[in-house]
Design a protein around this motif. Structure first.
Motif, short mmCIF file in Angstrom:
data_model
loop_
_atom_site.label_atom_id
_atom_site.label_comp_id
_atom_site.label_asym_id
_atom_site.label_seq_id
_atom_site.Cartn_x
_atom_site.Cartn_y
_atom_site.Cartn_z
N SER A 199 0.83 -1.21 0.00
CA SER A 199 0.00 0.00 0.00
C SER A 199 0.86 1.26 0.00
CB SER A 199 -0.93 0.00 1.22
OG SER A 199 -1.80 -1.11 1.19
N THR A 200 2.00 1.21 0.71
CA THR A 200 2.89 2.37 0.76
C THR A 200 3.48 2.65 -0.62
OG1 THR A 200 3.46 1.90 3.07
CG2 THR A 200 4.97 3.32 1.83
N ILE A 201 3.86 1.59 -1.32
CA ILE A 201 4.39 1.76 -2.68
C ILE A 201 3.31 2.33 -3.59
CG2 ILE A 201 5.29 0.52 -4.68
CD1 ILE A 201 6.52 -1.51 -2.66
N LYS A 202 2.09 1.81 -3.46
CA LYS A 202 0.97 2.30 -4.27
C LYS A 202 0.66 3.76 -3.94
CE LYS A 202 -3.85 1.24 -5.40
NZ LYS A 202 -5.00 0.33 -5.10
N PHE A 203 0.67 4.09 -2.65
CA PHE A 203 0.39 5.46 -2.21
C PHE A 203 1.46 6.42 -2.74
CE2 PHE A 203 1.16 8.75 1.10
CZ PHE A 203 -0.03 9.45 0.96
N ALA A 204 2.72 6.02 -2.64
CA ALA A 204 3.81 6.88 -3.12
C ALA A 204 3.72 7.06 -4.63
CB ALA A 204 5.16 6.27 -2.74
N GLY A 205 3.28 6.03 -5.32
CA GLY A 205 3.17 6.09 -6.76
C GLY A 205 2.18 7.13 -7.25
N ARG A 206 1.21 7.47 -6.42
CA ARG A 206 0.22 8.49 -6.80
C ARG A 206 0.87 9.86 -6.99
NH1 ARG A 206 -4.78 7.51 -2.53
NH2 ARG A 206 -5.46 5.45 -3.26
N TYR A 207 1.98 10.09 -6.31
CA TYR A 207 2.58 11.42 -6.30
C TYR A 207 3.85 11.49 -7.14
CZ TYR A 207 -0.77 12.00 -2.58
OH TYR A 207 -1.94 12.05 -1.87
N VAL A 208 4.15 10.40 -7.84
CA VAL A 208 5.31 10.41 -8.72
C VAL A 208 4.83 10.73 -10.12
CG1 VAL A 208 7.21 9.07 -9.68
CG2 VAL A 208 6.50 8.71 -7.29
N GLU A 209 5.05 11.94 -10.55
CA GLU A 209 4.63 12.37 -11.88
C GLU A 209 5.82 13.00 -12.61
OE1 GLU A 209 1.35 15.02 -11.55
OE2 GLU A 209 -0.02 13.51 -10.76
N THR A 210 5.83 12.82 -13.91
CA THR A 210 6.91 13.41 -14.70
C THR A 210 6.73 14.92 -14.83
OG1 THR A 210 5.65 12.93 -16.70
CG2 THR A 210 7.29 11.30 -15.98
N ALA A 211 5.49 15.40 -14.74
CA ALA A 211 5.23 16.84 -14.87
C ALA A 211 4.02 17.18 -14.02
CB ALA A 211 4.97 17.21 -16.33
N PRO A 212 3.97 18.38 -13.46
CA PRO A 212 2.80 18.77 -12.65
C PRO A 212 1.55 18.81 -13.51
CG PRO A 212 4.23 20.66 -13.08
CD PRO A 212 4.98 19.45 -13.55
N ARG A 213 0.42 18.40 -12.92
CA ARG A 213 -0.84 18.40 -13.64
C ARG A 213 -1.36 19.83 -13.76
NH1 ARG A 213 -5.03 14.49 -14.30
NH2 ARG A 213 -3.83 13.01 -13.02
N ALA A 214 -1.72 20.22 -14.97
CA ALA A 214 -2.26 21.56 -15.20
C ALA A 214 -3.66 21.67 -14.59
CB ALA A 214 -2.31 21.86 -16.69
N PHE A 215 -3.96 22.84 -14.03
CA PHE A 215 -5.27 23.05 -13.42
C PHE A 215 -6.32 23.22 -14.51
CE2 PHE A 215 -8.73 25.36 -11.39
CZ PHE A 215 -8.84 24.68 -10.18
N ALA A 216 -7.39 22.44 -14.41
CA ALA A 216 -8.47 22.49 -15.40
C ALA A 216 -9.61 23.33 -14.84
CB ALA A 216 -8.97 21.08 -15.73
N SER A 217 -9.83 24.48 -15.42
CA SER A 217 -10.90 25.37 -14.98
C SER A 217 -12.18 25.01 -15.73
CB SER A 217 -10.52 26.83 -15.26
OG SER A 217 -11.55 27.70 -14.85
N ILE A 218 -13.21 24.64 -14.99
CA ILE A 218 -14.50 24.31 -15.61
C ILE A 218 -15.56 25.28 -15.09
CG2 ILE A 218 -13.89 21.86 -15.82
CD1 ILE A 218 -15.78 21.31 -13.44
N GLY A 219 -16.66 25.37 -15.81
CA GLY A 219 -17.76 26.24 -15.39
C GLY A 219 -17.45 27.72 -15.53
N ASP A 220 -16.56 28.07 -16.46
CA ASP A 220 -16.22 29.48 -16.65
C ASP A 220 -17.41 30.29 -17.16
OD1 ASP A 220 -13.64 29.01 -15.79
OD2 ASP A 220 -12.87 28.65 -17.80
N ASP A 221 -18.40 29.61 -17.72
CA ASP A 221 -19.59 30.30 -18.24
C ASP A 221 -20.70 30.41 -17.19
OD1 ASP A 221 -20.00 27.55 -18.16
OD2 ASP A 221 -21.44 27.58 -19.82
N ALA A 222 -20.39 30.08 -15.92
CA ALA A 222 -21.42 30.07 -14.87
C ALA A 222 -22.07 31.43 -14.73
CB ALA A 222 -20.80 29.64 -13.54
N HIS A 223 -23.40 31.43 -14.63
CA HIS A 223 -24.14 32.69 -14.52
C HIS A 223 -25.49 32.42 -13.87
CE1 HIS A 223 -25.64 30.80 -18.19
NE2 HIS A 223 -26.77 31.45 -17.98
N ILE A 224 -26.10 33.49 -13.41
CA ILE A 224 -27.47 33.43 -12.90
C ILE A 224 -28.38 33.94 -14.02
CG2 ILE A 224 -29.07 34.22 -11.12
CD1 ILE A 224 -26.78 32.51 -10.06
N PRO A 225 -29.42 33.18 -14.39
CA PRO A 225 -30.30 33.63 -15.48
C PRO A 225 -30.97 34.96 -15.16
CG PRO A 225 -31.13 31.61 -14.48
CD PRO A 225 -29.81 31.87 -13.86
#
Length: 554
Positions: A199-225
């Motif tokens: 489990s420790t190996i699996k847990f550590a593997g979650r944080y081993v990335e070759t590059a940081p994940r880009a932040f995905a902005s969703i709902g940019d069109d959010a509005h009140i009708p």
């Protein structure tokens, strides 16, 4: 000289690794063998198989250690293994939990107060007897020095011998091992230390990335009708460790919801299920657009959540926390912790009450004269194992109560009494939230949404607390209470029609879209079919609501 030799024995590296491996298998695996004998009751026919399991898992550990223990690294690795295994044995023996990757994630994010609730003298005894004392022995042992080539050859022999022994035993008892590996995978989760190493190996593997994940902005069109001229004031209460079958609203034999049962505009959802079995998973998951099948912590951390989308629509968003944290959900909105007497006026000793979060709400509402308001109150709720600390003395209706974190020392009745008293206090707290909203009903469309993050095991099947892997976790850890209350001015929902769906199967997959629906936010990422409130609309209203998406206010 004799005395020195007695307390400083000489061993080969192989002998020391074998000795430590046998010690851990025999002393640190009470829960492992307890669970095995429930599936394979001990008798003359199963005894050879059960004995072989001890040998196979010891061989697996020897095999692993032969790969990593070289030269001066041997002693530190063995000591670290002994210390960690003593903690693992304590929590598995005491609470029947599994040390998987999600549990390790919970450990990493546990704060000092939560860790303090888990302290006991029994834990100290485990650490001393299984960790410290054998570690001192490892320190005193004199390991015979050998040339590197000879050590490499010895390790290869140890590796090959362990592998061969395990293979022979598995083949010779093939019928038993076929069912063990295919049908009873869960049993392997309790092997100490082999499974937590995996489990420790699996847990550590979650944080081993070759590059940081880009932040995905969703709902940019959010509005009140444009047609929505009314302001919404919605308070969402994120509960902690409450289970649905201990709410009298769901038919529990005890009257644990005396306040909520008196509320007229209340809808109780009896068939609501969590995304995970821990706060670290369930809280980010419920606010995420991702459903449980596609959820991951990495994706949730790098994608806008419901609070972000609300803020983009122009709503005022506030998170107040009397728990450990928002688990990253409130990183981009206003956040205040109420875990200290510096901010929470209702603290006694180290325990701060959930009701303290209500003290500044009037000021916040008054200081935000424009836009909708969405407030999250993150409860301490029924956080275990110290349930007796989670409520004031006047809520101790059910007695006797368990007044220790060492749950195995209490009867199940005492544990349940303490737990139910904490549920009573949550009922009172929710009623106080509703009272706040009632004061603002003439000015706002007011509503409350209460939902627990996950449930709790209270000794059923000898399991306590929560955090088991979802696929093997009992319903008690996944079936959660969920309640909505609406002020008289909240006219965009048909309460009677919504109650017709109160027993529909729902889950935290619905939360993201329901939050947006409660504030009438429109955006391409909003899915009316997953909005719980959509079930209260007439077909023509639902179609109109769907069509209003992606039509920004001019």
């Amino acid at each position: 000289m004799a005395r020195s030799r007695l307390f400083s024995p000489t061993m080969t590296k192989f002998q020391l690794i074998l000795l430590v491996s046998v010690f851990l298998m025999l002393v640190g695996n009470q829960q492992f063998f307890s669970n095995i004998t429930k599936v394979y009751p001990l008798d003359w026919s199963t005894a050879p198989f059960i004995a072989s399991i001890a040998v196979v898992f010891t061989a697996a550990l020897v095999l692993l250690l032969s790969l990593v223990c070289f030269g001066r690294s041997t002693r530190p690795i063995l000591i670290l293994l002994l210390m960690l295994s003593s903690f693992a044995a304590y929590f598995m023996d005491s609470y029947n939990v599994v040390i998987d990757a999600d549990m390790l994630n919970n450990v990493v994010h546990t704060n000092v107060d939560e860790a303090g609730d888990l302290f006991s003298w029994r834990l100290v005894a485990y650490v001393v007897l299984m960790g410290i004392l054998p570690s001192l022995f490892v320190l005193r042992v004199r390991i015979e020095p050998v040339p590197f080539k000879k050590e490499l050859l010895s390790s290869a022999k140890m590796f090959g011998g362990s592998l061969a022994l395990a293979a022979v035993l598995i083949v010779s008892l093939g019928n038993y091992y076929a069912s063990f590996f295919r049908e009873h995978k869960i049993l392997r989760y309790y092997a100490n230390p082999t499974f937590y190493i995996y489990s420790t190996i699996k847990f550590a593997g979650r944080y081993v990335e070759t590059a940081p994940r880009a932040f995905a902005s969703i709902g940019d069109d959010a509005h009140i009708p444009p047609e929505d001229q009314d302001r919404e004031l919605v308070i969402m209460v994120v509960g902690e460790t409450a289970r649905a079958d201990h709410f009298s609203l769901n038919g529990y034999k005890r009257d644990t919801n005396p306040f909520l049962e008196k509320e007229e505009n209340l809808v109780n959802f009896s068939n609501f299920w969590s995304c995970g079995t821990s706060t670290q998973v369930s809280v980010p998951c419920m606010f995420s657009e991702l459903d449980r099948d596609h959820y991951s912590e990495e994706k949730a951390d790098s994608t806008s959540n419901a609070l972000d989308v609300l803020a983009k629509s122009g709503a005022n968003v506030l998170w107040l926390d009397n728990n450990s944290s928002s688990k990253g959900v409130a990183d981009r909105v206003e956040y205040h912790s109420y875990k200290s007497s510096d901010t929470n006026p209702e603290c006694s000793g180290e325990e701060c009450r959930d009701t303290g979060m209500l003290t500044g709400l009037d000021d916040y509402i008054r200081n935000h004269p424009k836009g909708d308001i969405f407030i999250v109150l993150h409860q301490m709720g029924n956080h275990g194992p110290a349930y007796y600390k989670r409520y004031p003395k006047e809520f101790e209706r059910y007695t006797p109560v368990c007044k220790t974190s060492q749950l195995e020392e209490c009867s199940q009745e005492e544990i349940i009494n303490a737990y139910d008293n904490a549920i009573l206090y949550t009922d009172y707290f929710l009623d106080q939230v509703i009272d706040v909203l009632k004061r603002y009903t003439p000015q706002f469309e007011t509503a409350m949404f209460y939902l627990s993050d996950h449930g709790e095991s209270l000794g059923e099947y000898d399991v306590y607390l929560h955090g088991l892997p979802y696929m093997i976790a009992p319903d008690e850890q996944k079936h959660v209470p969920a309640v909505m209350w609406f002020g008289s001015s909240y006219d965009s929902v048909n309460i009677d029609k919504l109650r017709q769906h109160k027993d529909d199967r729902l889950s935290q997959d619905n939360v993201f879209h329901t939050i947006l629906g409660m504030l009438e936010v429109r955006t391409d990422v909003y899915k009316p079919k997953l909005d719980i409130l959509s079930s209260s609309l007439a077909p023509e209203d639902w179609q109109e609501k769907s069509a209003s998406n992606a039509q920004p206010k001019e």
